[in-house]
Design a protein around this motif. Structure first.
Motif, mmCIF file in Angstrom:
data_model
loop_
_atom_site.group_PDB
_atom_site.id
_atom_site.type_symbol
_atom_site.label_atom_id
_atom_site.label_comp_id
_atom_site.label_asym_id
_atom_site.label_seq_id
_atom_site.Cartn_x
_atom_site.Cartn_y
_atom_site.Cartn_z
ATOM 1 N N ARG A 25 0.835 -1.212 0.000
ATOM 2 C CA ARG A 25 0.000 0.000 0.000
ATOM 3 C C ARG A 25 0.868 1.259 0.000
ATOM 4 O O ARG A 25 0.562 2.219 -0.698
ATOM 5 N N LEU A 26 1.931 1.239 0.785
ATOM 6 C CA LEU A 26 2.827 2.393 0.818
ATOM 7 C C LEU A 26 3.480 2.625 -0.548
ATOM 8 O O LEU A 26 3.528 3.746 -1.041
ATOM 9 N N ALA A 27 3.977 1.557 -1.137
ATOM 10 C CA ALA A 27 4.666 1.692 -2.420
ATOM 11 C C ALA A 27 3.705 2.153 -3.516
ATOM 12 O O ALA A 27 4.013 3.070 -4.288
ATOM 13 N N HIS A 39 -4.892 9.862 -13.736
ATOM 14 C CA HIS A 39 -5.831 8.780 -14.022
ATOM 15 C C HIS A 39 -4.993 7.565 -14.408
ATOM 16 O O HIS A 39 -4.180 7.658 -15.330
ATOM 17 N N VAL A 40 -5.208 6.446 -13.732
ATOM 18 C CA VAL A 40 -4.432 5.249 -14.032
ATOM 19 C C VAL A 40 -5.342 4.034 -14.131
ATOM 20 O O VAL A 40 -6.388 3.975 -13.493
ATOM 21 N N THR A 41 -4.906 3.082 -14.926
ATOM 22 C CA THR A 41 -5.536 1.768 -14.934
ATOM 23 C C THR A 41 -4.712 0.871 -14.024
ATOM 24 O O THR A 41 -3.549 1.178 -13.714
ATOM 25 N N ALA A 42 -5.290 -0.224 -13.608
ATOM 26 C CA ALA A 42 -4.553 -1.168 -12.769
ATOM 27 C C ALA A 42 -3.331 -1.696 -13.516
ATOM 28 O O ALA A 42 -2.243 -1.816 -12.943
ATOM 29 N N VAL A 54 9.112 -2.302 -7.529
ATOM 30 C CA VAL A 54 8.145 -2.736 -6.524
ATOM 31 C C VAL A 54 7.611 -4.094 -6.947
ATOM 32 O O VAL A 54 6.976 -4.218 -7.991
ATOM 33 N N SER A 55 7.895 -5.100 -6.144
ATOM 34 C CA SER A 55 7.447 -6.459 -6.455
ATOM 35 C C SER A 55 6.021 -6.637 -5.937
ATOM 36 O O SER A 55 5.793 -6.777 -4.731
ATOM 37 N N THR A 60 -2.821 -7.833 -6.549
ATOM 38 C CA THR A 60 -2.612 -6.945 -5.404
ATOM 39 C C THR A 60 -2.848 -5.493 -5.802
ATOM 40 O O THR A 60 -3.423 -4.720 -5.035
ATOM 41 N N VAL A 61 -2.436 -5.125 -7.009
ATOM 42 C CA VAL A 61 -2.688 -3.766 -7.496
ATOM 43 C C VAL A 61 -4.189 -3.519 -7.562
ATOM 44 O O VAL A 61 -4.683 -2.504 -7.068
ATOM 45 N N TYR A 62 -4.932 -4.450 -8.167
ATOM 46 C CA TYR A 62 -6.392 -4.312 -8.240
ATOM 47 C C TYR A 62 -6.998 -4.192 -6.840
ATOM 48 O O TYR A 62 -7.826 -3.313 -6.579
ATOM 49 N N ASN A 63 -6.600 -5.087 -5.943
ATOM 50 C CA ASN A 63 -7.146 -5.060 -4.578
ATOM 51 C C ASN A 63 -6.847 -3.733 -3.884
ATOM 52 O O ASN A 63 -7.713 -3.150 -3.230
ATOM 53 N N THR A 64 -5.634 -3.250 -4.049
ATOM 54 C CA THR A 64 -5.233 -1.998 -3.400
ATOM 55 C C THR A 64 -6.005 -0.826 -3.981
ATOM 56 O O THR A 64 -6.476 0.046 -3.233
#
Length: 141
Positions: A25-27, A39-42, A54-55, A60-64
Motif C-alpha cells: 500500500r505504501l509503495a 488517471h491510471v488503470t490497474a 516494486v514487487s 494486489t494492485v487491483y485489490n489496493t
C-alpha cells in the motif's frame, strides 16, 4: 529545513483513511499520490510499479486500488465494460475521454450543468453524477 521521510505523506493518508500501511500500500500509494492528480488503470500502475522495482502482483494492485477507492482516496471512473480508470482527484468533476488515445482529462464540476435528474427509487439517494464526454479527432480517416 527538515527533510520529510519518503513515505510520510502516503503513510499519513493511509492512516487517516483507516488503512493499515502495508509495504504494498505504501509503495503503490507513493506512485499514485506523489505526482499530482492522475488517471491510471490497474495494468498501467502495475507496469509502473515493476519499473520502480516494486514487487507486486496485478491482483494486489487491483485489490489496493479498490481498497483506496472504498475509503475515498481514489475515485473509480468506468468508461466502458472493458476500461476502468482510478482517479486521484476525488473532488467534484467530470471527464473528457479521448477515444483514440484512451486518455482521460478532467472537466471542472462547475463546467457541466445537469438540467434535471429523475427521482431516485424509494429508499435511495443519488450519490453523484458522472459525466464522460467522449472525444474523437475531427479529421479522422
Amino acid at each position: 529545513m527538515t527533510q520529510e521521510r519518503p513515505y510520510a505523506q502516503t503513510l499519513t493518508r493511509l492512516r487517516e483513511a483507516g488503512l493499515r500501511p502495508t509495504r504494498q500500500r505504501l509503495a503503490l500509494g507513493r506512485l499514485l499520490f506523489d505526482g499530482g492528480d492522475r488517471h491510471v488503470t490497474a495494468e498501467a500502475l502495475h507496469e509502473e510499479a515493476q519499473r520502480a522495482g516494486v514487487s507486486v502482483s496485478l491482483a494486489t494492485v487491483y485489490n489496493t486500488l479498490h481498497q483506496f477507492t472504498g475509503v475515498g482516496l481514489l475515485r473509480e471512473v468506468v468508461v466502458d465494460s472493458a476500461r476502468t480508470y482510478f482517479d486521484t482527484n476525488t473532488d467534484d468533476h467530470h471527464h473528457f475521454f479521448i477515444e483514440k488515445d484512451g486518455a482521460l482529462m478532467d472537466i471542472a464540476g462547475h463546467e457541466v450543468a445537469i438540467g434535471s435528474l429523475p427521482d431516485a427509487p424509494e429508499g435511495m439517494d443519488v450519490a453523484r453524477v458522472d459525466v464522460i464526454v467522449r472525444l474523437q479527432d475531427r479529421n479522422r480517416d
